[in-house]
Design a protein around this motif. Sequence first.
Motif, PDB file in Angstrom:
ATOM      1  N   VAL A 194      45.489  73.399 -10.241  1.00 31.31           N
ATOM      2  CA  VAL A 194      44.871  74.446  -9.564  1.00 31.31           C
ATOM      3  C   VAL A 194      44.689  75.314  -8.756  1.00 31.31           C
ATOM      4  N   ALA A 195      46.534  76.225  -8.703  1.00 31.25           N
ATOM      5  CA  ALA A 195      46.743  77.381  -8.546  1.00 31.25           C
ATOM      6  C   ALA A 195      46.546  78.378  -9.824  1.00 31.25           C
ATOM      7  N   LEU A 196      46.902  77.272 -11.496  1.00 25.14           N
ATOM      8  CA  LEU A 196      46.980  78.266 -12.449  1.00 25.14           C
ATOM      9  C   LEU A 196      44.722  78.546 -12.518  1.00 25.14           C
ATOM     10  N   GLN A 197      44.625  77.713 -12.290  1.00 25.25           N
ATOM     11  CA  GLN A 197      42.469  77.463 -12.299  1.00 25.25           C
ATOM     12  C   GLN A 197      41.846  79.064 -11.532  1.00 25.25           C
ATOM     13  N   LEU A 198      42.673  78.955 -10.101  1.00 22.25           N
ATOM     14  CA  LEU A 198      41.955  79.790  -8.871  1.00 22.25           C
ATOM     15  C   LEU A 198      43.336  81.365  -9.809  1.00 22.25           C
ATOM     16  N   ALA A 199      43.970  81.288 -10.158  1.00 22.82           N
ATOM     17  CA  ALA A 199      44.291  82.554 -10.670  1.00 22.82           C
ATOM     18  C   ALA A 199      43.356  83.563 -11.610  1.00 22.82           C
ATOM     19  N   LEU A 200      43.383  82.358 -12.970  1.00 20.64           N
ATOM     20  CA  LEU A 200      41.817  83.026 -13.323  1.00 20.64           C
ATOM     21  C   LEU A 200      40.497  83.039 -13.301  1.00 20.64           C
ATOM     22  N   LYS A 201      40.567  82.417 -12.010  1.00 23.27           N
ATOM     23  CA  LYS A 201      39.174  82.657 -11.707  1.00 23.27           C
ATOM     24  C   LYS A 201      38.932  83.786 -10.560  1.00 23.27           C
ATOM     25  N   LEU A 202      40.583  84.462  -9.822  1.00 23.70           N
ATOM     26  CA  LEU A 202      40.465  85.702 -10.187  1.00 23.70           C
ATOM     27  C   LEU A 202      40.597  86.883 -10.893  1.00 23.70           C
ATOM     28  N   ALA A 203      41.689  86.963 -11.759  1.00 23.49           N
ATOM     29  CA  ALA A 203      41.678  87.482 -12.919  1.00 23.49           C
ATOM     30  C   ALA A 203      39.547  87.960 -13.314  1.00 23.49           C
ATOM     31  N   ARG A 204      39.179  87.240 -13.095  1.00 17.73           N
ATOM     32  CA  ARG A 204      37.289  87.324 -13.541  1.00 17.73           C
ATOM     33  C   ARG A 204      36.829  87.936 -13.193  1.00 17.73           C
ATOM     34  N   GLN A 205      37.214  87.761 -11.616  1.00 14.63           N
ATOM     35  CA  GLN A 205      36.434  88.654 -10.549  1.00 14.63           C
ATOM     36  C   GLN A 205      36.955  89.461 -10.870  1.00 14.63           C
ATOM     37  N   ARG A 206      37.979  90.071 -11.162  1.00 15.47           N
ATOM     38  CA  ARG A 206      38.457  91.351 -10.899  1.00 15.47           C
ATOM     39  C   ARG A 206      37.943  92.287 -12.372  1.00 15.47           C
ATOM     40  N   LEU A 207      38.654  91.913 -13.770  1.00 16.43           N
ATOM     41  CA  LEU A 207      38.222  92.307 -14.879  1.00 16.43           C
ATOM     42  C   LEU A 207      36.289  91.680 -15.200  1.00 16.43           C
ATOM     43  N   GLY A 208      35.394  91.741 -14.077  1.00 19.04           N
ATOM     44  CA  GLY A 208      34.876  91.123 -15.181  1.00 19.04           C
ATOM     45  C   GLY A 208      34.183  90.544 -15.910  1.00 19.04           C
ATOM     46  N   ASP A 209      33.363  90.214 -16.909  1.00 14.29           N
ATOM     47  CA  ASP A 209      33.158  88.898 -17.512  1.00 14.29           C
ATOM     48  C   ASP A 209      33.014  89.748 -19.178  1.00 14.29           C
ATOM     49  N   LEU A 210      33.062  91.069 -19.757  1.00 13.31           N
ATOM     50  CA  LEU A 210      32.853  91.541 -20.077  1.00 13.31           C
ATOM     51  C   LEU A 210      34.861  91.484 -21.123  1.00 13.31           C
ATOM     52  N   GLU A 211      35.459  92.369 -20.017  1.00 13.69           N
ATOM     53  CA  GLU A 211      37.070  92.066 -20.037  1.00 13.69           C
ATOM     54  C   GLU A 211      37.746  90.644 -19.593  1.00 13.69           C
ATOM     55  N   PHE A 212      37.500  90.155 -19.163  1.00 17.56           N
ATOM     56  CA  PHE A 212      37.904  89.133 -19.252  1.00 17.56           C
ATOM     57  C   PHE A 212      37.822  87.758 -20.528  1.00 17.56           C
ATOM     58  N   ARG A 213      36.884  87.993 -20.956  1.00 16.98           N
ATOM     59  CA  ARG A 213      36.283  87.405 -22.343  1.00 16.98           C
ATOM     60  C   ARG A 213      37.390  87.360 -23.276  1.00 16.98           C
ATOM     61  N   ARG A 214      37.696  89.274 -23.565  1.00 16.74           N
ATOM     62  CA  ARG A 214      38.390  89.428 -24.236  1.00 16.74           C
ATOM     63  C   ARG A 214      39.759  89.597 -23.714  1.00 16.74           C
ATOM     64  N   ALA A 215      40.179  89.191 -22.277  1.00 15.01           N
ATOM     65  CA  ALA A 215      42.154  89.193 -22.109  1.00 15.01           C
ATOM     66  C   ALA A 215      42.044  86.827 -22.202  1.00 15.01           C
ATOM     67  N   SER A 216      40.731  86.443 -22.126  1.00 10.10           N
ATOM     68  CA  SER A 216      40.876  84.872 -21.830  1.00 10.10           C
ATOM     69  C   SER A 216      42.123  84.451 -22.919  1.00 10.10           C
ATOM     70  N   ALA A 217      42.188  84.683 -23.723  1.00 11.86           N
ATOM     71  CA  ALA A 217      43.002  83.369 -24.601  1.00 11.86           C
ATOM     72  C   ALA A 217      44.247  83.995 -24.202  1.00 11.86           C
ATOM     73  N   PHE A 218      44.776  85.562 -23.795  1.00  2.00           N
ATOM     74  CA  PHE A 218      45.972  85.637 -23.781  1.00  2.00           C
ATOM     75  C   PHE A 218      46.532  85.224 -21.863  1.00  2.00           C
ATOM     76  N   LEU A 219      45.474  85.417 -21.479  1.00  2.00           N
ATOM     77  CA  LEU A 219      45.417  85.156 -19.562  1.00  2.00           C
ATOM     78  C   LEU A 219      45.989  83.259 -19.875  1.00  2.00           C
ATOM     79  N   LYS A 220      45.117  82.409 -21.106  1.00  2.00           N
ATOM     80  CA  LYS A 220      45.548  81.402 -20.393  1.00  2.00           C
ATOM     81  C   LYS A 220      47.025  80.949 -21.580  1.00  2.00           C
ATOM     82  N   ASP A 221      47.438  81.299 -22.174  1.00  3.84           N
ATOM     83  CA  ASP A 221      48.983  81.245 -21.955  1.00  3.84           C
ATOM     84  C   ASP A 221      50.073  81.789 -21.985  1.00  3.84           C
TER      85      ASP A 221
END
Length: 297
Positions: free
Chosen positions: A177-204
């Motif tokens: 649950v905390a992990l999903q919240l952290a990813l949600k906050l990362a999307r809000q701060r990075l924006g959709d485009l930058e989050f898509r670029r960084a999502s694989a790295f963040l999830k790893d």
Amino acid sequence: MRYGRPHSILDTAPGEIAPQYRLEPSPLALVSARVQYRPEERWQWAVLRKITYGVGDDGVLYRVDQQEPVHRAGVPHAPLPDWLGRAAGREGSMKTVPEARVTQSGTDVVIRGHAASARPVREMLAGVVIGKHAHKLRVSGERLTRVERGRVAFSEPQWFERVPLRYELAYGGVDAVALQLALKLARQRLGDLEFRRASAFLKDTLPAVAPLCYARNPVGTGYVADAVAEALHDVALPRIELECDPLNPERFGAGNPLQWLAKPVPAGMDFMDVPMFPRTAMMGLPPLGYPRKPAKG
């Protein structure tokens, strides 16, 4: 003084070692590791000894014919078997880790096996005694958390006959649950485009970052970083625990996420992986929440 990583591992003693420092042939598994000083560029030889024992029906150790080698690389265990119920398929603990070290103050003891009973039980004690040192475990059947009237309770353990003594079944893990919240906050701060670029790295990487994971055992079960309502229900609890340091409903989810040092010590008996505390602190990379020495002056 800092030591470099092992430069090589040799199956026989190198020729340049002086005769008085050579060892006679031994029935023990024996290797030499050459490690380089930094920055003096000097060489130092370390001799590692390793013995593999079995445990007889009487609980007494005996030396097995097939001795385990001194491992040179990390290899994970196979996933947990199907008969373990909800834990089936979990993986992450290490079957081998690199064992070559130039300095070591003691002997590592690794126990690989199962806590087993001749008849089905809900709980049992297991452990090992070596000289004056004892490592005692409480082993349980599968248990889950439930929330009753706003309070956390543990279900009664299910019946079992054997449980692997592996870190996946000890206290720890990742707070999903905390992990999903952290990813949600990362999307809000990075924006959709930058989050898509960084999502694989963040999830790893995020699942290996404390306090989203338990710094002592990121591959375990039962850990909650933040006691939000959706994180408290239906959590698989550890099946192997230190008898002296069990998890209970009061400790589950209690405290600040950075106060993980107050949480139970995992009851693993196998190899400890490099990303686990305290190995991380020994390498100078303590996780968030680890108390640092106050600055001088």
